[in-house]
Motif scaffolding. Structure first.
Motif, PDB file in Angstrom:
ATOM      1  N   ARG A 361       0.826  -1.202   0.000  1.00 37.76           N
ATOM      2  CA  ARG A 361       0.000   0.000   0.000  1.00 37.76           C
ATOM      3  C   ARG A 361       0.869   1.264   0.000  1.00 37.76           C
ATOM      4  N   SER A 365       1.105   3.956  -3.121  1.00 37.76           N
ATOM      5  CA  SER A 365       0.649   5.331  -2.925  1.00 37.76           C
ATOM      6  C   SER A 365       1.655   6.358  -3.445  1.00 37.76           C
ATOM      7  N   GLU A 400     -10.783  -0.825   1.737  1.00 39.14           N
ATOM      8  CA  GLU A 400     -10.964   0.289   0.799  1.00 39.14           C
ATOM      9  C   GLU A 400     -10.235   0.079  -0.516  1.00 39.14           C
ATOM     10  N   GLU A 402      -7.189   0.383  -1.347  1.00 40.06           N
ATOM     11  CA  GLU A 402      -6.340   1.551  -1.615  1.00 40.06           C
ATOM     12  C   GLU A 402      -5.215   1.250  -2.602  1.00 40.06           C
ATOM     13  N   LYS A 406      -4.582   3.119  -6.295  1.00 37.34           N
ATOM     14  CA  LYS A 406      -3.361   3.859  -6.617  1.00 37.34           C
ATOM     15  C   LYS A 406      -2.666   3.290  -7.846  1.00 37.34           C
ATOM     16  N   ALA A 457     -15.628   1.674  -2.355  1.00 34.06           N
ATOM     17  CA  ALA A 457     -14.385   1.229  -2.986  1.00 34.06           C
ATOM     18  C   ALA A 457     -14.664   0.510  -4.304  1.00 34.06           C
TER      19      ALA A 457
END
Length: 518
Positions: A361, A365, A400, A402, A406, A457
């Motif tokens: 993650r 990001s 989520e 994430e 990204k 999400a």
């Protein structure tokens, strides 16, 4: 406890000492200060309490003009203001947490000591506040200069929740800080440190001077609070006030960041990041400072700690423009993005085999910022980027998602920066089918609810994946629409069909606009 004749001075009247000459009062303070220092090293609680009570009695009984005046006959040449400064330093040191023998974080006596010391600081600053309204006592300004630094360090040490604080000590420390700001007529801690007007040079240098003896490699761990005081104080001072203190703040920041404990590494990197953001590039490039920072940060990227990696990458992204400016000045424009390429290559190398979700993650990001930084030069990393993108799209990141969001953002940026120059080139066309399969598989997995992510999400992932398909279609000159035509006829999932319809109806220009042309 027996403090020579100090107790006699204080006890004989918690009033007579204040009525005597400034020299007599100074000697009384000096003797109690000597005894306090002696008992602080021996650790005897009863004797300590007696010394603090005697000191409190002296402060309460002393009149403002006597308390702040220069010395009388028999006193030291420097007088009461400096004596009060020495008292303040001793009190701050007395209440500071000490390194435990086993390296633990238990400091059972410190909160009580801090509460007692805080009450003495309140009395001292209260005397200063009273003296300000008296035209007959101008010496309070000199005394305040000596008191303000130790009082500030004490307040910042104890005002927040830490292993060495309690609700009571935090409250007292907060009161000391509020009174200190009021007495110095500062509206904020930042103003207290850098000065709020032209005549006020601030007290940042004073505070750094007090912290300096505790911030070298042999002493900085003996007081577990000093790193937090330094870090918090540093981050209150911004440009243009920070660069003049660069020689005082860089060494301790590097020292803390170079520690073996991850917590300290992160704290040091945050200090370095604040310096990078708030010091002009010219000052950072002087004496090769920027290169020193770069190599110190680069070493941290080999550590498998996601919080540390995140702090380091954020700092490096702000350091790149400084390094590139230095290369431009040297006429080395062709190498202007060397450092960014080096870091991205290392990040991608670490990303490929990484299986821990927090690290995946964190790495993901940072990718969009690297692509934006390099622009079209991202093509140098296209092959490895493709492997990372395909691998990371296969693994969900609940709840989520994430990481995949990204990665999809990164894919969009890569295509936006490269497709105008590579449209029709085999380097894009040969990847169309591979990327198309990966994006369709992602859409199908999300549509069939095979991954436990939130509805928000799922919606975001479907939208981003659809945008990527539209861009991929632009890059391949409509090839994606042709490949999707048969799928739309045979697919029974309404969500998947809806995404395909959006791709087929996608605009031929807006999603693929070159970001560099904006």
């Amino acid at each position: 406890m027996k403090l020579d004749s100090a107790e006699e001075k204080a006890g004989a009247g918690r009033s007579p000492p204040a009525e005597g000459s400034p020299g007599a009062l100074e000697r009384a303070f000096s003797k109690i200060l000597h005894g306090l220092s002696r008992q602080e090293s021996s650790g005897r609680g009863h004797a300590r309490n007696a010394a603090l009570k005697d000191l409190g009695a002296l402060i309460e009984a002393a009149e403002g003009d006597t308390l702040f005046e220069g010395s009388g006959s028999g006193g030291s040449p420097r007088g009461m203001p400096e004596t009060l400064g020495q008292v303040a330093k001793a009190l701050e040191k007395f209440a500071a947490p000490k390194e435990t023998a086993d390296g633990g974080e238990e400091h059972p006596e410190v909160p009580e000591k801090a509460a007692e010391v805080g009450s003495l600081f309140l009395k001292l600053l209260g005397k200063v506040e009273s003296a300000k309204s008296s035209p007959d006592c101008p010496a309070w300004t000199t005394a305040l200069r000596h008191l303000s630094g130790p009082a500030y360090v004490f307040a910042i040490t104890h005002r927040l929740k830490q292993p060495w604080t309690s609700p009571k000590s935090q409250h007292v420390a907060g009161e000391v800080l509020s009174l200190l700001l009021r007495v110095t007529e500062c509206s904020s801690v930042a103003g207290f440190l850098y000065g709020e007007n032209e005549d006020d040079r601030g007290r940042f240098a004073l505070v750094l001077g007090l912290l300096k003896p505790h911030l070298n490699k042999d002493t900085w761990k003996k007081n577990p609070a000093v790193k937090h005081v330094f870090s918090w104080t540093l981050q209150q001072v911004t440009q243009p006030w920070l660069n003049q203190h660069l020689e005082k703040i860089l060494p301790p920041s590097l020292l803390i960041s170079d520690d073996y404990q991850t917590e300290n590494k992160i704290l040091g990197v945050q200090c370095l990041h604040h310096v990078v953001v708030n010091v002009p590039a010219a000052d950072l490039l002087q004496y090769n400072r920027a290169q020193v920072l770069y190599h110190a940060l680069l070493n941290h990227l080999y550590m498998p700690e996601h919080h540390l990696i995140q702090a380091v990458l954020l700092c490096l992204l702000d350091l790149f423009p400084v390094l590139e400016k230095g290369l431009h000045w040297k006429g080395e424009t062709a190498r202007a993005t060397t450092h960014c390429h080096e870091v991205l290559q290392l990040v991608l190398t670490h990303m490929e085999p990484e299986h821990r979700l927090p690290l995946r993650r964190t790495y993901a990001s940072s990718l969009p910022a690297f692509v934006k930084r390099l622009g079209i030069l991202t093509v140098r990393h296209l092959k490895r980027l493709e492997r990372v993108i395909l691998g990371y799209l296969e693994v969900y990141d609940e709840p989520e998602d994430e990481t995949r969001l990204k990665i999809l953002e990164t894919l969009k940026l890569v295509m936006q920066y490269t497709w105008p120059r590579l449209r029709g080139d085999r380097r894009i066309s040969c990847r169309v089918v591979v990327l198309l399969k990966a994006l369709l598989k992602l859409i199908c997995d999300v549509a069939r609810d095979t991954v436990p992510t939130t509805e928000a999400a799922k919606t975001a992932v479907l939208q981003e994946a659809t945008d990527c398909l539209i861009l991929l279609d632009h890059c391949s000159q409509g090839r994606v629409k042709g490949l999707l035509a048969k799928i739309a006829l045979s697919c029974e999932d309404s969500t998947v069909v809806s995404c395909i319809r959006k791709v087929q109806q996608g605009s031929a220009d807006s999603p693929g606009d070159d970001p560099e042309d904006d």
